[in-house]
Every structure is written in structure tokens, then in C-alpha cells.
Design a protein around this motif. Structure first.
Motif, PDB file in Angstrom:
ATOM      1  N   LEU A  31      29.241  44.237  50.263  1.00 36.58           N
ATOM      2  CA  LEU A  31      28.717  42.933  49.567  1.00 36.58           C
ATOM      3  C   LEU A  31      29.244  42.526  48.373  1.00 36.58           C
ATOM      4  CD1 LEU A  31      25.049  44.356  49.897  1.00 36.58           C
ATOM      5  CD2 LEU A  31      26.528  42.718  51.354  1.00 36.58           C
ATOM      6  N   CYS A  32      30.144  42.821  47.735  1.00 30.19           N
ATOM      7  CA  CYS A  32      31.091  42.532  46.557  1.00 30.19           C
ATOM      8  C   CYS A  32      32.045  41.229  47.468  1.00 30.19           C
ATOM      9  CB  CYS A  32      31.476  43.929  45.493  1.00 30.19           C
ATOM     10  SG  CYS A  32      32.464  44.796  46.414  1.00 30.19           S
ATOM     11  N   CYS A  33      32.510  41.705  47.947  1.00 28.98           N
ATOM     12  CA  CYS A  33      33.693  41.375  48.648  1.00 28.98           C
ATOM     13  C   CYS A  33      33.057  39.926  49.772  1.00 28.98           C
ATOM     14  CB  CYS A  33      34.859  42.328  49.345  1.00 28.98           C
ATOM     15  SG  CYS A  33      35.298  43.518  49.248  1.00 28.98           S
ATOM     16  N   THR A  34      32.105  39.429  49.290  1.00 29.02           N
ATOM     17  CA  THR A  34      31.604  38.155  50.135  1.00 29.02           C
ATOM     18  C   THR A  34      30.674  37.723  49.537  1.00 29.02           C
ATOM     19  OG1 THR A  34      29.863  39.827  51.577  1.00 29.02           O
ATOM     20  CG2 THR A  34      31.754  38.955  52.404  1.00 29.02           C
ATOM     21  N   ALA A  35      29.166  38.620  48.284  1.00 33.22           N
ATOM     22  CA  ALA A  35      28.519  37.686  47.313  1.00 33.22           C
ATOM     23  C   ALA A  35      29.278  36.614  46.907  1.00 33.22           C
ATOM     24  CB  ALA A  35      27.671  38.713  46.670  1.00 33.22           C
ATOM     25  N   PHE A  36      30.172  37.554  45.797  1.00 35.21           N
ATOM     26  CA  PHE A  36      30.660  36.791  44.564  1.00 35.21           C
ATOM     27  C   PHE A  36      31.685  35.716  45.384  1.00 35.21           C
ATOM     28  CE2 PHE A  36      29.253  41.436  42.680  1.00 35.21           C
ATOM     29  CZ  PHE A  36      28.243  40.511  41.967  1.00 35.21           C
ATOM     30  N   GLY A  37      32.028  34.857  43.983  1.00 34.67           N
ATOM     31  CA  GLY A  37      33.031  34.408  44.064  1.00 34.67           C
ATOM     32  C   GLY A  37      33.922  34.481  43.304  1.00 34.67           C
ATOM     33  N   PHE A  38      34.957  34.132  43.207  1.00 38.90           N
ATOM     34  CA  PHE A  38      36.835  34.267  42.612  1.00 38.90           C
ATOM     35  C   PHE A  38      37.415  33.017  43.132  1.00 38.90           C
ATOM     36  CE2 PHE A  38      37.340  38.294  45.098  1.00 38.90           C
ATOM     37  CZ  PHE A  38      38.394  37.347  46.263  1.00 38.90           C
ATOM     38  N   SER A  39      37.817  33.350  40.984  1.00 38.43           N
ATOM     39  CA  SER A  39      39.489  31.741  41.572  1.00 38.43           C
ATOM     40  C   SER A  39      40.730  32.770  41.189  1.00 38.43           C
ATOM     41  CB  SER A  39      39.044  31.066  39.754  1.00 38.43           C
ATOM     42  OG  SER A  39      37.434  30.546  39.666  1.00 38.43           O
ATOM     43  N   ARG A  40      41.130  31.854  41.446  1.00 36.82           N
ATOM     44  CA  ARG A  40      42.797  32.607  41.659  1.00 36.82           C
ATOM     45  C   ARG A  40      43.023  32.454  39.843  1.00 36.82           C
ATOM     46  NH1 ARG A  40      48.329  30.439  44.751  1.00 36.82           N
ATOM     47  NH2 ARG A  40      49.199  31.740  43.370  1.00 36.82           N
ATOM     48  N   SER A  41      43.757  34.018  39.448  1.00 34.79           N
ATOM     49  CA  SER A  41      43.669  33.782  37.563  1.00 34.79           C
ATOM     50  C   SER A  41      44.550  36.025  37.705  1.00 34.79           C
ATOM     51  CB  SER A  41      42.365  34.256  37.161  1.00 34.79           C
ATOM     52  OG  SER A  41      41.921  35.464  37.853  1.00 34.79           O
ATOM     53  N   ALA A  42      45.070  35.972  36.684  1.00 40.10           N
ATOM     54  CA  ALA A  42      45.625  37.371  36.536  1.00 40.10           C
ATOM     55  C   ALA A  42      44.545  38.461  37.116  1.00 40.10           C
ATOM     56  CB  ALA A  42      45.441  37.929  34.680  1.00 40.10           C
ATOM     57  N   ASP A  43      43.489  38.272  37.462  1.00 38.65           N
ATOM     58  CA  ASP A  43      42.597  38.819  38.309  1.00 38.65           C
ATOM     59  C   ASP A  43      42.216  38.586  39.897  1.00 38.65           C
ATOM     60  OD1 ASP A  43      42.085  41.205  36.336  1.00 38.65           O
ATOM     61  OD2 ASP A  43      40.647  40.060  35.252  1.00 38.65           O
ATOM     62  N   PHE A  44      42.613  38.098  39.993  1.00 39.94           N
ATOM     63  CA  PHE A  44      42.514  37.762  41.403  1.00 39.94           C
ATOM     64  C   PHE A  44      43.794  36.605  41.920  1.00 39.94           C
ATOM     65  CE2 PHE A  44      38.366  38.250  40.378  1.00 39.94           C
ATOM     66  CZ  PHE A  44      37.895  39.615  41.432  1.00 39.94           C
ATOM     67  N   ALA A  45      44.585  37.028  43.468  1.00 39.17           N
ATOM     68  CA  ALA A  45      45.709  36.638  43.678  1.00 39.17           C
ATOM     69  C   ALA A  45      45.408  35.108  45.012  1.00 39.17           C
ATOM     70  CB  ALA A  45      46.719  37.300  44.691  1.00 39.17           C
ATOM     71  N   LEU A  46      44.061  34.993  44.629  1.00 37.34           N
ATOM     72  CA  LEU A  46      43.781  33.337  45.531  1.00 37.34           C
ATOM     73  C   LEU A  46      42.119  33.079  44.880  1.00 37.34           C
ATOM     74  CD1 LEU A  46      41.706  35.076  47.680  1.00 37.34           C
ATOM     75  CD2 LEU A  46      43.285  35.314  48.731  1.00 37.34           C
ATOM     76  N   ASP A  47      41.569  32.007  45.560  1.00 39.01           N
ATOM     77  CA  ASP A  47      40.439  31.353  45.487  1.00 39.01           C
ATOM     78  C   ASP A  47      39.242  31.970  46.170  1.00 39.01           C
ATOM     79  OD1 ASP A  47      40.989  30.522  42.773  1.00 39.01           O
ATOM     80  OD2 ASP A  47      41.366  28.239  44.072  1.00 39.01           O
ATOM     81  N   LYS A  48      38.267  32.595  46.374  1.00 43.35           N
ATOM     82  CA  LYS A  48      37.595  32.310  47.188  1.00 43.35           C
ATOM     83  C   LYS A  48      35.787  32.277  46.355  1.00 43.35           C
ATOM     84  CE  LYS A  48      34.804  36.279  47.865  1.00 43.35           C
ATOM     85  NZ  LYS A  48      34.321  35.841  48.089  1.00 43.35           N
TER      86      LYS A  48
END
Ligand code: SF4
Length: 290
Positions: A31-48
Motif C-alpha cells: 500500500l505504501c508503494c501505491t497509495a502515496f505519490g512522490f516527486s523526483r527528489s533526493a529521496d525518490f528517483a522518479l515522479d509517481k
């Protein structure tokens, strides 16, 4: 049987058992890999976008880059902790039927996950408040709040989604702050060298050098300790609720009797085997180098 510190004969509410507040990824539909979105940054390599599965998610809900998340630019994934919300929603509220098997349930499942994570985080803090206070009335209130949250989570999907989480949050916050004041006062009495250091709730302490300081009883709630040098410091009785510890250096620090520290805070920091941790927290895997 676990018992109340203020009243050893009182049984511990099941909702405040921290064992059930630990992630169990094998019983979660990622669920954490689907429910939340994230932006490309130092913490994530891509936008989701929120509600969409991560491109690294395997059909069996495992992560295809689990062993190399940090070098691949997904540090944020190694910091996150759901406080046991994933398995509670996947297996408890949705009976083991995944969003892949029932796409129509996806929106409610993700909404439930976000709500339960918030509620379980409150339970995590309440468990500590109940254990740390010596005031039986406050301990009882923490237990009651825990039981209320437990009933809300176990009461079914509709009840959960209709819950006024903000109202509960305000009640929990009040209790946490009361216990914080009690605990910190006991350490103030013993002294500490934090009174002249400009420390306080929400303080901007990014990059400061507090190495080797005796910070016992300090109120660091919500403080920005990003990249601060906190090595070899003593945090006994220090309130770290919501403190931002990203890249803070905790090697050799004594956090064993700190207050309201969580696993995500530790995961975001750096430390060493010499760092002393509270009993319910574990050393993040990336710490062994400092
Ligand atoms: S990189 Fe792996 S752990 Fe992170 S969101 Fe994607 S699938 Fe989940």
C-alpha cells in the motif's frame, strides 16, 4: 502480561501493544508503494502519482530493487514506516483481497491506509506516554484514547472513513505534551546543558554542532535538526516528537531514554553501533559504516 507503569495491576490495552504496530510487508498489498505519490527528489528517483503502483513493484507486491534502494535513488522508501497499517488494512479491513483482485476497492483501500497509518502512529506515541508517566490519571487517559482508536480501526471501513481524525489527534497531542512536561521536568531537576543552547520546540538547528552535549530534558519537538552533529550527546528525557532528523549524525548518541522517537526518524538519520536506542526501535541497516 504487560502492565501499566503507574498501576502495575492494570492490563495493557491491546491497542497499545507496539508489536502490532510494526510493519509486516509480507501481509500487505504494497500500500505504501501505491497509495502515496512522490516527486523526483533526493529521496525518490522518479515522479509517481498517488494511487498508482510504483514502476519497481513486482506482481507479488515485493520491490524489485529492495536490496539497492539507496544506491538507486530511493532513500525515501528506506525511511518510511507504516506503523503496521499495511497489514491491518490489507488483511483486517479488506479480508486479504488485494487492489489488483478488486480494482473497484482501490480508492477506499488507499484512503483507509492513510487514515490507519495516522491512527497507528498515534497509538505508538500513546504507548510511550502511558509507560513514561507516573500519573495514574494520565496513564488511564492514554489507555482510554488508545482503546478509542483501537475500536475505530477495528470497527469497519465505513466507521473508519467517517472518523474525525483531527479531533482525536488534538486529544492525543494534549496527552503527549502533558507527559512530555512531566518527563522533561524530572530531567531539568537533574540538570543539563541545553538551557543556553537556543533549543526549543520548532527550533531551526540545521547543521548545528551539538556534539557531546548533555541535552537531557530538552524540548526538541518539531525542531529542525537536519544534518546536525549530535554525536555522543545525551538525549535522556528529551522530547523528539516530530523532530526532523534527516542526515543528523547520531553516532554514539544516547537516545535510549529519549521521548517520542520513531523508527522513520532514525531511518532518516545516520548513526553507529555505539548509538544507544530505545528498546522498541532497531538500528537501521545503513548505520554500520559511521
Ligand atoms: S522503489 Fe520499491 S519500495 Fe519504493 S515505492 Fe517503489 S516498489 Fe515500493
Amino acid at each position: 502480561m504487560q502492565t501499566n507503569s503507574a498501576n502495575p495491576s492494570a492490563p495493557l490495552s491491546p491497542a497499545l501493544d507496539r508489536q502490532s504496530l510494526r510493519p509486516d510487508c509480507g501481509n500487505c498489498f504494497a500500500l505504501c508503494c501505491t497509495a502515496f505519490g512522490f516527486s523526483r527528489s533526493a529521496d525518490f528517483a522518479l515522479d509517481k502519482p498517488a494511487g498508482a503502483p510504483c514502476q519497481n513493484l513486482a506482481p507479488d507486491f515485493s520491490c524489485t530493487i529492495h536490496t539497492s534502494l539507496r544506491p538507486r535513488g530511493f532513500r525515501g522508501c528506506t525511511v518510511f514506516d507504516c506503523f503496521g497499517a499495511g497489514q491491518k488494512v490489507s488483511q483486517g479491513l479488506f479480508g486479504g483481497t488485494s487492489w489488483r483482485e478488486d480494482p473497484g476497492a482501490k480508492d477506499q483501500m488507499f484512503a483507509a491506509f492513510k487514515a490507519v497509518r495516522q491512527l497507528h502512529e498515534m497509538l505508538w506515541y500513546l504507548a510511550e506516554a502511558r509507560r513514561r508517566t507516573f500519573d495514574p490519571d494520565v496513564a488511564h487517559r492514554a489507555m482510554e484514547l488508545g482503546a478509542t482508536i483501537g475500536r475505530a480501526v477495528d470497527g469497519g471501513l465505513q466507521q473508519l472513513l467517517a472518523l474525525d481524525v483531527q479531533d482525536l489527534h488534538a486529544q492525543v497531542r494534549s496527552t503527549l505534551m502533558e507527559v512530555s512536561a512531566e518527563v522533561r521536568a524530572s530531567y531539568f531537576a537533574a540538570g543539563g546543558d541545553h538551557l543556553d543552547a537556543g533549543l526549543g520546540p520548532g527550533a531551526d538547528l540545521m547543521g548545528v554542532n551539538l556534539r557531546g552535549r548533555r541535552l537531557c530534558g530538552a524540548d526538541l519537538r518539531g525542531a529542525y535538526l537536519i544534518a546536525a552533529d549530535l554525536r555522543d550527546s545525551d538525549f535522556s528525557g528529551a522530547d523528539l516528537l516530530g523532530a526532523d532528523l534527516r542526515d543528523a549524525r547520531l553516532g554514539g548518541a544516547d537516545l535510549s531514554a529519549s521521548l517520542y522517537l520513531t523508527q522513520p526518524q532514525l531511518n532518516a538519520a545516520t548513526g553507529s553501533r555505539a548509538t544507544r536506542l530505545p528498546a522498541d526501535l532497531v538500528m537501521p541497516p545503513h548505520w554500520h559504516r559511521e
